[in-house]
Design an enzyme around this catalytic site. Structure first.
Site, PDB file in Angstrom:
ATOM      1  CB  SER A 131      -0.324  -7.883  -1.123  1.00 57.01           C
ATOM      2  OG  SER A 131      -1.445  -8.871  -0.414  1.00 57.01           O
ATOM      3  CE  LYS A 140      -4.237  -1.602   0.284  1.00 64.42           C
ATOM      4  NZ  LYS A 140      -5.285  -1.224  -0.627  1.00 64.42           N
TER       5      LYS A 140
END
Length: 447
Positions: free
Chosen positions: A334, A82
């Site tokens: 991720s 992110k």
């Protein structure tokens, strides 16, 4: 930590507050399609503040029959991909927007990313996190001097609060998965993967709101259209699969999931417009396989990956990608932000789903030595007893018998089957509460 009260708007309130709830960067009537040029621009601008994370061959390649490469973006400073999108958005703000500050709604990873890079760039940050957000992620945001607002039972309610605060306080709202600049920032992972790995057959992307999927799809498909882009999501938050069924983003009820980073109730409009024609397949995985995947990463790769990041491996273990046997696949890991308490539960559930932690009930003689004999019998084949309890009151048919509940840890699935067969050969009443993988698929001991 600030506590903001908005009295959770009802359905009737929504009609009144539609204008307030609009995100100016995510207009459903005018969705933006992200370009390859925007992604390359993002890569240049964020490179000084983002780690160029490794993409290395997995130890599980031989065991799975696939040539697996792991893009370890959980090695970013805040533990997730992110940061890429968050930093790019912050860098693109006007001076006035930087002075006023920004706001984001997030379960944790996006909130941490905005908080961290806002701190580095001197931009005031407010984050709205639902009450179910992991404690570790909340604490990290506070450490980066963000103003943390705990409000909302889920992401949908947290977003309503964030939209309202943005309007009231003149803050710039940063969507964690659908702001066009966010998507461009996330797409830089795709550029790095193409630089790091040759002859790729497929890239597997964890999918929630669709921002990472869209960015990676544009980057990879532009450079090599023959590479397959495969999205993967949990069955408990399958919003992209629902969008594919309806041919448009649509609200999807979500449940508690190990992949909390993917728990987005609706795919972003910009993400959908960008990715819908580039996706080759969407895979939905069961929670049991996510737990096993987290366990596999710890045991085989010596890395802690959160549920969202483990979804790609979960799809492989569940047999959804068997057509890629002998081919080269890149899995995007991720994020690695998982609460230690949740990690403990994941490992136990992973062991249970893997057939290595089993619970059984055996009726044995209640005469002296009966239970002791059972324990010796179980230990004779190398099975470890983790817990044991006996009950007499509910064995009504035989006053000289006792039911013993035993939790055992075995080496693998075959060891569990050996234990089951051995107990059945000696005792008349034996019941196993979980001999797993019969319904889920093939035994995992081959991995």
């Amino acid at each position: 930590m600030e506590q903001y009260t908005n009295n959770s708007p009802s359905d009737s309130d929504n009609d009144i507050d539609l204008e307030m709830l609009d995100d100016p960067c995510c207009n459903p009537n005018k969705p933006v399609e992200i370009t390859f040029e925007e992604i390359t621009s993002a890569a240049y601008k964020i490179r000084s503040g983002i780690s160029y994370t490794p993409c290395i061959r997995s130890h599980m390649s031989r065991l799975t029959g696939m040539d697996i490469y792991l893009k370890k973006d959980f090695l970013q400073q805040t533990g997730s991909f992110k940061e890429r999108g968050a930093r790019y958005v912050l860098l693109q703000l006007t001076e006035e927007q930087k002075r006023n500050g920004v706001i984001a709604a997030s379960l944790g990873n996006h909130a941490q990313a905005v908080s961290y890079h806002g701190y580095l760039l001197g931009v005031p940050v407010t984050v709205v996190m639902p009450i179910v957000a992991p404690i570790m992620k909340i604490q990290k945001c506070r450490e980066y001097n963000a103003n943390v607002v705990m409000e909302g039972r889920n992401m949908a309610e947290a977003k309503r609060v964030a939209y309202k605060l943005a309007k009231e306080r003149g803050l710039f709202y940063i969507n964690g998965y659908d702001n066009p600049q966010t998507i461009a920032g996330q797409g830089t992972i795709g550029l790095e993967i193409m630089e790091q790995v040759d002859d790729i057959d497929a890239v597997v992307v964890p999918t929630g709101g669709g921002g990472l999927l869209a960015g990676v799809a544009v980057a990879v498909k532009t450079l090599n259209p023959s590479i397959k882009i495969i999205g993967v999501e949990s069955e408990r938050c399958a919003s992209y699969s629902k969008a594919m069924e309806e041919s448009q983003p649509i609200h999807t009820d979500i449940e508690g999931t190990l992949a909390d980073g993917l728990a987005v109730p609706q795919v972003g409009y910009n993400a959908w417009r960008t990715s819908r024609s580039l996706i080759d397949r969407m895979v939905v995985v069961k929670e049991e396989w996510i737990a096993v995947a987290i366990l596999r990463f710890i045991e085989n790769e010596k890395c802690v990956v959160e549920g969202a990041g483990a979804c790609g491996l979960a799809a492989i273990l569940a047999g959804h990608l068997d057509d890629f046997k002998g081919k080269r696949i890149v899995l995007i890991l991720s994020g690695g932000n998982i609460d230690t308490t949740i990690l403990g539960r994941c490992l136990e559930r992973g062991l249970a789903a893997d057939g290595r932690l089993v619970k059984c009930k055996i009726t044995v003689s209640d005469r002296p030595g009966g239970i002791s004999e059972l324990c010796k019998f179980i230990g004779s084949i190398g099975v470890s007893i983790k817990d044991i309890i006996h009950e007499r009151a509910w064995v009504t048919s035989d006053v000289f018998s006792v039911e013993v509940k035993v939790v055992c840890e075995t080496r693998d699935y075959n060891h569990t089957v050996e234990l089951r067969d051995m107990l059945h050969s000696k005792y008349k009443k034996v019941r196993f509460d979980n001999i797993p993988m019969i319904e889920l698929g093939p035994p995992l001991n081959s991995f």
